[in-house]
Design an enzyme around this catalytic site. Structure first.
Site, short mmCIF file in Angstrom:
data_model
loop_
_atom_site.label_atom_id
_atom_site.label_comp_id
_atom_site.label_asym_id
_atom_site.label_seq_id
_atom_site.Cartn_x
_atom_site.Cartn_y
_atom_site.Cartn_z
N GLY A 21 -12.13 31.20 -9.87
CA GLY A 21 -11.27 31.06 -8.99
C GLY A 21 -10.15 32.40 -8.42
O GLY A 21 -9.04 32.35 -8.29
N THR A 24 -8.12 34.39 -5.12
CA THR A 24 -6.94 34.27 -4.46
C THR A 24 -5.92 33.62 -5.57
O THR A 24 -6.30 33.15 -6.77
CB THR A 24 -7.06 33.41 -3.22
N GLY A 25 -4.73 33.61 -5.09
CA GLY A 25 -3.53 32.70 -5.86
C GLY A 25 -3.54 33.11 -7.21
O GLY A 25 -3.35 34.29 -7.60
N GLY A 27 -5.55 32.75 -9.86
CA GLY A 27 -6.76 33.46 -10.42
C GLY A 27 -6.66 34.90 -10.10
O GLY A 27 -6.96 36.05 -10.80
N TYR A 176 -5.78 13.57 -8.92
CA TYR A 176 -5.52 14.92 -9.52
C TYR A 176 -4.89 14.81 -10.94
O TYR A 176 -5.15 15.78 -11.67
CB TYR A 176 -4.43 15.62 -8.32
#
Length: 303
Positions: A21, A24-25, A27, A176
């Site tokens: 991942g 983006t973000g 990662g 989650y």
């Protein structure tokens, strides 16, 4: 006490890091920082084109960075197997495996293999990937598996062995919580097995309240409050990546440790050693989850 930051990352020259991942973000920030400190970083992403764009952004801010892109869809056991085979063919070893990718609070959906999306992606996908790559890590001195969990592992969280895939009823928050609790239980059980097999260690981290794309699936009432509340309880993706980076690179990290922000409720701040919930340390549940995960994924570990 010094506040651990990116400047504390030791030189990562000659190290190979795989970050899931990473386009983006959290990662992306993890991959960027590792590359800036000399690591050869593999961006393991579902969308190769977005991965290439992320690699270009890293090259812009870290000239000379060694970054490559590996297609990986954690919602597909076939894709995980293919990615592992390709990584075996293109790299001599792996020093760092950062199990970062994830989804949060999604509507009820299933992976390509029929697993509930949050459990299937966040836990089972990374379980299978780690199992298929661990043989590249065990002979590598100082190698680490770092899995990203969340404060969500404390919120209405349990491992629902009677309905792991949420086929009878579904709560996006509880699903989650189950997935993030599973991340920690996987880390602790993996570390127990690794402790008998050399120098590779497993650790975990969480970003606190990181303002990333994961926020897009918050329930409607919370999305309405996002412009007001988010700035008060979250921090940047770069700050949110620091616990992962510390778990991955700090020479003082021990197997089985968990890192998160130092601030109130572990939402914001520089990374430090933190405690996870009491139920995350339940040995019987960890071992049962491991057995079930092997059965569901068809992946067994060389430890």
């Amino acid at each position: 006490m010094n506040k651990w930051s990116e400047s504390d990352i030791p030189a990562q020259n000659d190290r190979i890091a795989v970050v899931t991942g990473a386009n983006t973000g959290l990662g992306f920030e993890t991959a960027r920082a590792l590359a800036a400190h000399g690591a050869s970083v593999v961006l393991a992403v579902r969308d190769v084109e977005k991965g290439k764009q992320a690699a270009a952004r890293i090259a812009d801010v870290a000239p000379g960075a060694r970054v490559s892109v590996q297609q990986l869809d954690l919602t597909s056991l076939e894709s995980i197997s293919t990615a592992a085979k390709e990584l075996h063919a293109t790299h001599p070893k792996i020093d760092l495996l950062i199990n970062n990718a994830g989804v949060m609070h999604t509507p009820h959906q299933t992976t390509k293999d029929g697993f509930e999306l949050q459990f299937g992606t966040n836990h089972l996908g990374h379980f299978a990937l780690t199992g298929r790559l661990l043989d590249m890590m065990l002979p590598t001195p100082g190698s680490r598996v770092v899995t990203v969990s969340s404060n969500g592992h404390r919120i209405r969280a349990a491992i629902h062995f009677d309905d792991l895939q949420w086929e009878r009823s579904y709560s996006r928050i509880e699903a989650y919580g189950q997935a993030k609790l599973a991340n920690l239980m996987f880390t602790y059980e993996l570390q127990r097995r690794l402790a008998r097999n050399g120098e590779t260690i497993a650790a975990a981290a969480h970003p606190g309240g990181a303002n990333t794309d994961l926020m897009r699936n918050l329930p409607a009432p919370l999305r309405f409050l996002t412009p007001i509340v988010v700035p008060l309880i979250t921090q940047s993706a770069a700050m949110g990546a620091l616990p992962t980076l510390r778990a991955a690179t700090d020479p003082g990290v021990l197997g089985g440790q968990y890192y998160g922000p130092e601030g109130l409720f572990q939402n914001q701040g520089h990374p430090r050693l933190v405690a996870s919930s009491p139920q995350s340390h339940d040995l019987e549940t960890q071992q049962r989850l491991w057995t079930v995960s092997e059965e569901l994924t068809g992946v067994s570990f060389p430890v």
